[in-house]
Design a protein around this motif. Structure first.
Motif, PDB file in Angstrom:
ATOM      1  N   GLU A   1       0.741  -1.124  -0.112  1.00  0.00           N
ATOM      2  CA  GLU A   1       0.113   0.072  -0.088  1.00  0.00           C
ATOM      3  C   GLU A   1       0.890   1.161   0.105  1.00  0.00           C
ATOM      4  O   GLU A   1       0.512   2.294  -0.707  1.00  0.00           O
ATOM      5  CB  GLU A   1      -1.115   0.112   1.170  1.00  0.00           C
ATOM      6  CG  GLU A   1      -1.802   1.137   1.220  1.00  0.00           C
ATOM      7  CD  GLU A   1      -2.652   1.363   0.217  1.00  0.00           C
ATOM      8  OE1 GLU A   1      -3.421   2.339   0.133  1.00  0.00           O
ATOM      9  OE2 GLU A   1      -2.926   0.251  -0.824  1.00  0.00           O
TER      10      GLU A   1
ATOM     11  N   ARG B   1       2.071   1.919  -3.610  1.00  0.00           N
ATOM     12  CA  ARG B   1       0.945   2.205  -4.366  1.00  0.00           C
ATOM     13  C   ARG B   1       0.713   3.819  -4.001  1.00  0.00           C
ATOM     14  O   ARG B   1       0.595   4.515  -5.037  1.00  0.00           O
ATOM     15  CB  ARG B   1      -0.314   1.602  -4.025  1.00  0.00           C
ATOM     16  CG  ARG B   1      -1.511   1.873  -4.997  1.00  0.00           C
ATOM     17  CD  ARG B   1      -2.820   0.917  -4.586  1.00  0.00           C
ATOM     18  NE  ARG B   1      -3.117   1.396  -3.462  1.00  0.00           N
ATOM     19  CZ  ARG B   1      -4.120   2.733  -3.337  1.00  0.00           C
ATOM     20  NH1 ARG B   1      -4.430   3.397  -4.531  1.00  0.00           N
ATOM     21  NH2 ARG B   1      -4.540   3.200  -2.361  1.00  0.00           N
ATOM     22  N   LEU B   2       0.613   3.981  -2.715  1.00  0.00           N
ATOM     23  CA  LEU B   2       0.532   5.467  -2.550  1.00  0.00           C
ATOM     24  C   LEU B   2       1.561   6.426  -2.821  1.00  0.00           C
ATOM     25  O   LEU B   2       1.173   7.538  -3.465  1.00  0.00           O
ATOM     26  CB  LEU B   2       0.144   5.828  -1.037  1.00  0.00           C
ATOM     27  CG  LEU B   2      -1.041   5.234  -0.322  1.00  0.00           C
ATOM     28  CD1 LEU B   2      -0.945   5.241   1.222  1.00  0.00           C
ATOM     29  CD2 LEU B   2      -2.103   5.793  -1.025  1.00  0.00           C
TER      30      LEU B   2
ATOM     31  N   ARG C   1       3.250   6.045  -5.610  1.00  0.00           N
ATOM     32  CA  ARG C   1       3.181   6.134  -7.102  1.00  0.00           C
ATOM     33  C   ARG C   1       2.057   7.223  -7.307  1.00  0.00           C
ATOM     34  O   ARG C   1       2.311   7.673  -8.609  1.00  0.00           O
ATOM     35  CB  ARG C   1       2.919   4.748  -7.702  1.00  0.00           C
ATOM     36  CG  ARG C   1       3.926   3.520  -7.631  1.00  0.00           C
ATOM     37  CD  ARG C   1       5.094   3.962  -8.303  1.00  0.00           C
ATOM     38  NE  ARG C   1       6.033   2.800  -8.063  1.00  0.00           N
ATOM     39  CZ  ARG C   1       7.396   2.863  -8.797  1.00  0.00           C
ATOM     40  NH1 ARG C   1       7.775   3.999  -9.259  1.00  0.00           N
ATOM     41  NH2 ARG C   1       8.090   1.844  -8.815  1.00  0.00           N
ATOM     42  N   LEU C   2       1.014   7.275  -6.556  1.00  0.00           N
ATOM     43  CA  LEU C   2       0.006   8.243  -6.728  1.00  0.00           C
ATOM     44  C   LEU C   2       0.286   9.862  -6.583  1.00  0.00           C
ATOM     45  O   LEU C   2      -0.399  10.502  -6.851  1.00  0.00           O
ATOM     46  CB  LEU C   2      -1.252   7.824  -6.159  1.00  0.00           C
ATOM     47  CG  LEU C   2      -1.810   6.606  -6.367  1.00  0.00           C
ATOM     48  CD1 LEU C   2      -2.992   6.405  -5.378  1.00  0.00           C
ATOM     49  CD2 LEU C   2      -2.221   6.503  -7.630  1.00  0.00           C
ATOM     50  N   GLN C   3       1.529   9.955  -5.851  1.00  0.00           N
ATOM     51  CA  GLN C   3       1.985  11.374  -5.657  1.00  0.00           C
ATOM     52  C   GLN C   3       2.636  11.979  -6.962  1.00  0.00           C
ATOM     53  O   GLN C   3       3.058  11.266  -7.762  1.00  0.00           O
ATOM     54  CB  GLN C   3       3.084  11.416  -4.486  1.00  0.00           C
ATOM     55  CG  GLN C   3       2.601  10.665  -3.143  1.00  0.00           C
ATOM     56  CD  GLN C   3       1.350  11.270  -2.550  1.00  0.00           C
ATOM     57  OE1 GLN C   3       1.247  12.445  -2.584  1.00  0.00           O
ATOM     58  NE2 GLN C   3       0.220  10.426  -2.479  1.00  0.00           N
ATOM     59  N   THR C   4       2.627  13.243  -6.784  1.00  0.00           N
ATOM     60  CA  THR C   4       3.270  13.968  -8.024  1.00  0.00           C
ATOM     61  C   THR C   4       4.616  14.288  -7.668  1.00  0.00           C
ATOM     62  O   THR C   4       5.098  14.218  -6.450  1.00  0.00           O
ATOM     63  CB  THR C   4       2.542  15.222  -8.219  1.00  0.00           C
ATOM     64  OG1 THR C   4       2.318  15.979  -7.109  1.00  0.00           O
ATOM     65  CG2 THR C   4       1.168  14.933  -8.591  1.00  0.00           C
TER      66      THR C   4
ATOM     67  N   TYR D   1       8.322  11.463  -6.529  1.00  0.00           N
ATOM     68  CA  TYR D   1       8.025  10.190  -6.087  1.00  0.00           C
ATOM     69  C   TYR D   1       7.569   9.066  -7.147  1.00  0.00           C
ATOM     70  O   TYR D   1       7.658   7.720  -7.043  1.00  0.00           O
ATOM     71  CB  TYR D   1       6.628  10.333  -5.157  1.00  0.00           C
ATOM     72  CG  TYR D   1       6.994  11.074  -3.727  1.00  0.00           C
ATOM     73  CD1 TYR D   1       7.934  10.361  -2.838  1.00  0.00           C
ATOM     74  CD2 TYR D   1       6.997  12.268  -3.606  1.00  0.00           C
ATOM     75  CE1 TYR D   1       8.288  11.026  -1.972  1.00  0.00           C
ATOM     76  CE2 TYR D   1       7.238  13.122  -2.545  1.00  0.00           C
ATOM     77  CZ  TYR D   1       8.030  12.484  -1.458  1.00  0.00           C
ATOM     78  OH  TYR D   1       8.305  12.996  -0.242  1.00  0.00           O
ATOM     79  N   GLN D   2       6.950   9.665  -8.395  1.00  0.00           N
ATOM     80  CA  GLN D   2       6.489   8.769  -9.460  1.00  0.00           C
ATOM     81  C   GLN D   2       7.526   8.056  -9.957  1.00  0.00           C
ATOM     82  O   GLN D   2       7.316   7.028 -10.632  1.00  0.00           O
ATOM     83  CB  GLN D   2       5.712   9.509 -10.476  1.00  0.00           C
ATOM     84  CG  GLN D   2       4.325  10.209  -9.803  1.00  0.00           C
ATOM     85  CD  GLN D   2       3.650  11.105 -10.988  1.00  0.00           C
ATOM     86  OE1 GLN D   2       4.386  11.609 -11.869  1.00  0.00           O
ATOM     87  NE2 GLN D   2       2.220  11.122 -10.965  1.00  0.00           N
TER      88      GLN D   2
END
Length: 882
Positions: A271, A274-275, A277-280, A283-284
Motif C-alpha cells: 500500500e 501504491r500511495l 506512485r500516486l503522488q506527483t 515520487y512517481q
C-alpha cells in the motif's frame, strides 16, 4: 434453596469444582499470553538479526538532472518527512523516529585505469556523526581545477583505509573521474566508522569497504570505492553530469514489532508503494526496496507451525480440562441428588430444580473462572482473544452440563432408574452417525497424508483441515474404544465365571455393567494420553534433529576457521589447550575451475582422520575417494606429469567433468571419483570439491577440526584472529530460539497438566461411584467378603477401563505424528533439517499409565478403608436383606 447454604453442605464437591475451573481458566488464559509474548520476541529477534538493508524501507530515485536534482540537505529532510506521511498502519508504528538520506554516484570510473577502478562520490545526511577521521581532515567543499584545457569541479573527499591500501588512494592525491563529464577528487582525509556494527552501515557498506568484482570473461578484478563528500558539494552534484541516485531510508524499530501485526505489514508495504506512485513530483520515478515482506513471510511460515502445534496441544488440554470439569459437576450433582429428588417429589417444578443445580454450579465454577482469569494477568505478554473467551467457554460448559443433566434426570418425579442392570442398546441412527464420524476421520487422515496442505500459511493462514483431522481422529478412537470396551470384558467375565474365586467375576461384572457416566473417563483419559504421547514424540523428534543439525552445521565437536594461514606454532598451541584430544587440519579456499571465470569452493582434508574424530556421532562422512588406475602424483607440481589427477569428490553441479584442472596456489589436475550432495560443517549447496589434505608441497592450514571438551575461550586465546565454533554452542543457539523454546516449554507444561487431569479424572470417577460401590460391598460383606477381597474387587472394577483407554490413547498419540507429518513442518525448530523419523519414546506414556494404575489402586484401598469403618446399618436399608 439458598445457594450459600447448599455450598456449605456440599463444600467438598464445590471446592473440587472451583479448583478445577480455576486451573483450567489459568492455563487457557495464561499459556496463550506466554506464547504470544514468545512469538513477539521471536519476531523482534528475527528483525534485529537481519541486516538493516533487508528490514528498512529504502526509497531510491535515479536523478536525470533538472528538477530532480536536490542541491541542499534541507530538501532531503523535507522529502523524508513527506514520505513518512504516506506510510499506512500498522507499518507506521514500526518506523524509528529518525531516518537518513544519501546521494551517491554509481559506476564512476577512474580515468586511465583500464576500467578496473571506480571511485563513486557519496553524501550521507548524518555521515559526520558516524565517522572518525584518523588521518588528514574532513572534506570541506568543492572548487575548480584545470585539466586538459577545461575547467572541471574539484571535490574534496575522504576515503576509508581499505581504499587507500587496495586501490592506492593515498592522502593528498588527486584523481580524475569519468570518461566524458570529468571531475577531479582530492583525498584530504582517511576515516573509519565510529561503530562499524551500527545497522546504519548495512545500507552503506560501499562506503566502508572496497567491493571487488570478477567480471565475466576476465581474470582481473574490478574494484569499487565510495568517497565521502561534504554538504557543500551537493551544489555541484547533478544527474546531468554523471550517474546519480538518491536514497531515503526509513528504519524499522524492531522493539515495537508484534506477531499479531505481521499479516498486515506486508499488505502495508504494498500500500505504501501504491500511495507513493500516486503522488506527483519525484515520487512517481522512485522505487521502494525492502526485504521486509520476504522476511515476514519466512517468519509467518515458522510461526504457523508453532501455532499449529500450540492449537493441537492446547485444544487437547482444553478438551481434557472440560471433561474433568464435567466429571466434577457430575460429582456435585450426585451429592445434591437426594435434595433435588425430595424437592421434585414435594411439588418443585423442573425449572426450579434445574435453576438450583445450575446456580450452585455457576457459583462454584464462576468463582474459579474469575480467579483463574485474574491470575492469568500475572503472566507476561499481550492478550489475544482466547484469553477472554476461554473462561467463558469453561464456565458455560459447566453450567450447561449441570442444567442438562438435572433436566434429563428429574424430568419426572421419582423416576426409577437402574443403569447397572443392562446396557441400553444404541439406536440405528446413533450407530450410523458414529460410523460416519469414524469414516470421515480415516478419510481425513488419508487425504492429509496424500495431498498435504492446500493453503499457503504465509499468505492465507492455517489450513483448518490440519486442525480438524486430529480432533476427528481422537473422537473416532474414543467412539471405537467405548463401543468395543464391553466385548473383551464380557469374554473375561465368562472366563472368570468358571473360576473358583468369586472376586474376579464380581469385579469384572461390575466393570462391564458400569453406569452410563463411566464413559466420561474414556473421553478424558484418551485425549489426555494421546496429546501427552504426541507431545512427547514431537519433543523427542525435534530434540534429536536439533542435535543432528548442530553436528551437520559444525562438522566436528569444535571447529576453528581463519581467513589467514594458521602457522605450525598456532596449531601446536591449540593441541596444548586443556581438553583437546585430537586435531585434524584442513585447507579451504576458492579456486578457479579450468581456465574460465568459473569458481568453486575446495577443501583439502584427510577424510579417514576426520572420520575417526567423528566416531560415535550421528553424522556420516563420504568415503575417501579412491585413486584412479593410473597412479596420481602425491605432491602435484605446477604442471602435473601424470595423465590422471588427484582423486576428488565433487558436488552435483560439477558432476560429469571427469578430469579437469583447477587454479589454486598452482595448477592442479582433478579426477572425479564420486559425487556428494553435502559435506557436514562446510557445504550444503553450490559448487565444491573435496581432495586429500596433501595436494600441495606445503599445506596452508586455515581450518582445524577438534575433538574433546576444550573451552571455546581458551581456543580463541590460542589463535586470536580465528573463529571458534562448537557443536554445543550451535545446539544451544538452536534450542534457545524463542519460538523453539516456547514450543518445547509449552509441550512440557501441557504434558504435566494433562497428566494431572488424567489422575484427577480417575479419582473423581472413584468418588462418584463410591456410594454404589459401598452399598455393593456392604451386601457382599454380609456374605463373608473380606477386606482384602474388597480391595481386589475395587481394583478389578476400575482397572479395565484404565488399561483399555491407556492402550487406545498410546496408539493414537504414536499415530498422530505420522498422520500429521506432511502438515507439520518442524524444520524451523530443528536447525533447518526436516523432522521426519520420530523415535519411539515410551517413557512418558508408561509413566502416565503406571501413575493411573497406582492412583486407581490407592483409591481402591482408600475407599475400602473408608467403607470398613461404616456399619452395615449406615448403608443398608430395612428390607434390603430380605
Amino acid at each position: 434453596m439458598r445457594l450459600l447454604l447448599l455450598a456449605r453442605v456440599h463444600l467438598g464437591a464445590v471446592a473440587v469444582l472451583l479448583l478445577l475451573t480455576l486451573s483450567a481458566c489459568l492455563l487457557v488464559s495464561g499459556l496463550p499470553r506466554v506464547m504470544q509474548a514468545a512469538f513477539d520476541q521471536a519476531l523482534r529477534e528475527s528483525l534485529a538479526g537481519a541486516p538493516a538493508q533487508r528490514t528498512d524501507l529504502t526509497v531510491a530515485l535515479r536523478s536525470n538532472g533538472g528538477d530532480q536534482d536536490l542541491r541542499e540537505p534541507a530538501l532531503f529532510e523535507a522529502q523524508g518527512r513527506r514520505l513518512r506521511t504516506l506510510v499506512p498502519a500498522p507499518l507506521d508504528g514500526l518506523l524509528a523516529p529518525t531516518g537518513h538520506a544519501s546521494a551517491k554516484t554509481y559506476d564512476t570510473p577512474v580515468y586511465d585505469s583500464g576500467g578496473l577502478m571506480f571511485v563513486n562520490l557519496g553524501w550521507l545526511s548524518d555521515g559526520d556523526r558516524r565517522v572518525t577521521w584518523v588521518e588528514g581532515r574532513a572534506p570541506r567543499g568543492v572548487s575548480q581545477t584545470r585539466w586538459r584545457g577545461t575547467t572541471i569541479p574539484l571535490f574534496e573527499v575522504g576515503v576509508v583505509g581499505e581504499a587507500r591500501d587496495k586501490m592506492g588512494l593515498g592522502l593528498g592525491e588527486t584523481r580524475i573521474l569519468g570518461e566524458s563529464d570529468f571531475a577531479a577528487v582530492k583525498i584530504v582525509g582517511i576515516f573509519r566508522a565510529k561503530d562499524a556494527a551500527d545497522r546504519f552501515w548495512s545500507h552503506h557498506g560501499d562506503v566502508l569497504n572496497v567491493r571487488q568484482v570478477q567480471p565475466t570473461g576476465k581474470l582481473d578484478l574490478e574494484r569499487y570505492a565510495t568517497a565521502l563528500i561534504p554538504d557543500a558539494a551537493l551544489t555541484r552534484l547533478s544527474g546531468d553530469d554523471r550517474n546519480l541516485s538518491y536514497q531515503w531510508v526509513l528504519p524499522i524499530d524492531h522493539r515495537s514489532a508484534g506477531a499479531l501485526d505481521v499479516p498486515g505489514l506486508s499488505v502495508a508495504v504494498d500500500e505504501f508503494e501504491r500511495l507513493m506512485r500516486l503522488q506527483t513530483g519525484i515520487y512517481q520515478a522512485s522505487t521502494l526496496t525492502t526485504g521486509l515482506p520476504t522476511l515476514l513471510g519466512g517468519f509467518l511460515t515458522a510461526l504457523a507451525t508453532a501455532q499449529t502445534i500450540m492449537f493441537l496441544v492446547l485444544g487437547g488440554l482444553l478438551v481434557v480440562a472440560l471433561g474433568v470439569i464435567v466429571l466434577a459437576v457430575r460429582l456435585l450433582i450426585e451429592r445434591m441428588e437426594h435434595g433435588l429428588t425430595m424437592t421434585r417429589a414435594r411439588g418443585g417444578s423442573l425449572p426450579q430444580v434445574v435453576g438450583v443445580a445450575a446456580g450452585l454450579t455457576g457459583l462454584a465454577a464462576g468463582s474459579g473462572a474469575l480467579a483463574g482469569y485474574a491470575l492469568s494477568h500475572l503472566f507476561p505478554g499481550p492478550m489475544p482473544p482466547i484469553v477472554h473467551l476461554g473462561p467463558f467457554v469453561v464456565l458455560g460448559t459447566a453450567v450447561a452440563y449441570a442444567a442438562a443433566l438435572v433436566a434429563v434426570t428429574h424430568r419426572a418425579p421419582l423416576h426409577e432408574r437402574r443403569d447397572d442392570v443392562a446396557a441400553a442398546r444404541p439406536s440405528a441412527r446413533r450407530i450410523t452417525l458414529e460410523a460416519l464420524v469414524i469414516a470421515l476421520a480415516l478419510a481425513g487422515a488419508y487425504l492429509l497424508r496424500t495431498r498435504g496442505l492446500t493453503t499457503q500459511v504465509a499468505q492465507e493462514g492455517q489450513d483448518p483441515f490440519l486442525l480438524l483431522v486430529p480432533l476427528a481422529l481422537t473422537l473416532a478412537t474414543a467412539l471405537i474404544t467405548m463401543r468395543c470396551y464391553p466385548y473383551p470384558l464380557r469374554l473375561f467375565v465368562r472366563l472368570a465365571a468358571r473360576m473358583r474365586p468369586a472376586v474376579p467375576f464380581l469385579g469384572l461384572s461390575r466393570a462391564a455393567r458400569a453406569r452410563s457416566f463411566s464413559v466420561l473417563p474414556v473421553l478424558i483419559l484418551l485425549p489426555a494420553l494421546a496429546v501427552s504421547v504426541f507431545a512427547s514424540v514431537i519433543s523427542s523428534g525435534v530434540s534429536s534433529t536439533q542435535r543432528l543439525a548442530a553436528w551437520q552445521r559444525v562438522g566436528a565437536p569444535i571447529k576453528i576457521t581463519s581467513e589467514r594461514e594458521l602457522p605450525a606454532d598456532a596449531v601446536e598451541r591449540v593441541r596444548q589447550v586443556p581438553g583437546v584430544s585430537r586435531v585434524v587440519p584442513a585447507q579451504t579456499a576458492t579456486v578457479q575451475v579450468g581456465h574460465t571465470p568459473e569458481r568453486a569452493q575446495i577443501i583439502a582434508v584427510d577424510l579417514a582422520r576426520w572420520r575417526e574424530l567423528l566416531a560415535g556421532t550421528p553424522i556420516v562422512l563420504p568415503a575417501t575417494p579412491a585413486a584412479s588406475a593410473t597412479p596420481a602424483v602425491p605432491a602435484v607440481p605446477a604442471v602435473p606429469a601424470a595423465s590422471a589427477g588427484i582423486p576428488a569428490l565433487v558436488s552435483p553441479e560439477l558432476r560429469g567433468r571427469g578430469t579437469f584442472e583447477i587454479g589454486w596456489r598452482s595448477r592442479l589436475r582433478i579426477t572425479t571419483q564420486g559425487v556428494i550432495a553435502t559435506l557436514p560443517g562446510f557445504f550444503t549447496e553450490g559448487k565444491f570439491i573435496v581432495v586429500p589434505f596433501d595436494v600441495d608441497r606445503r599445506p596452508v592450514v586455515n581450518t582445524l577440526l577438534i575433538s574433546g571438551d576444550a573451552q571455546e575461550a581458551a581456543l580463541a586465546r590460542a589463535v586470536p584472529p580465528a573463529r571458534v565454533e562448537s557443536r554445543a554452542g550451535v545446539l544451544a543457539a538452536i534450542q534457545h530460539d524463542p519460538l523453539t523454546s516456547t514450543v518445547s516449554g509449552t509441550l512440557l507444561v501441557v504434558t504435566v497438566a494433562l497428566t494431572g487431569y488424567a489422575l484427577i479424572a480417575v479419582v473423581i470417577t472413584l468418588v462418584i461411584g463410591a456410594a454404589d460401590r459401598a452399598r455393593a460391598l456392604s451386601f457382599l460383606r454380609t456374605l463373608g467378603l473380606s477386606d482384602r477381597q474388597a480391595e481386589r474387587l475395587t481394583v478389578l472394577e476400575i482397572l479395565p477401563m484404565i488399561l483399555v483407554t491407556t492402550l487406545a490413547g498410546l496408539a493414537l498419540g504414536l499415530g498422530l505424528p505420522a498422520a500429521l507429518g506432511p502438515g507439520v513442518d518442524l524444520s524451523a525448530y530443528a536447525g533447518g533439517l526436516p523432522v521426519g523419523d520420530y523415535e519411539l519414546d515410551l517413557i512418558t506414556p508408561t509413566a502416565l499409565a503406571g501413575g493411573l494404575a497406582v492412583v486407581a489402586v490407592l483409591g481402591a484401598y482408600a475407599h475400602t478403608a473408608i467403607s470398613r469403618r461404616r456399619s452395615l446399618g449406615a448403608v443398608l436399608r430395612v428390607g434390603d436383606l430380605t
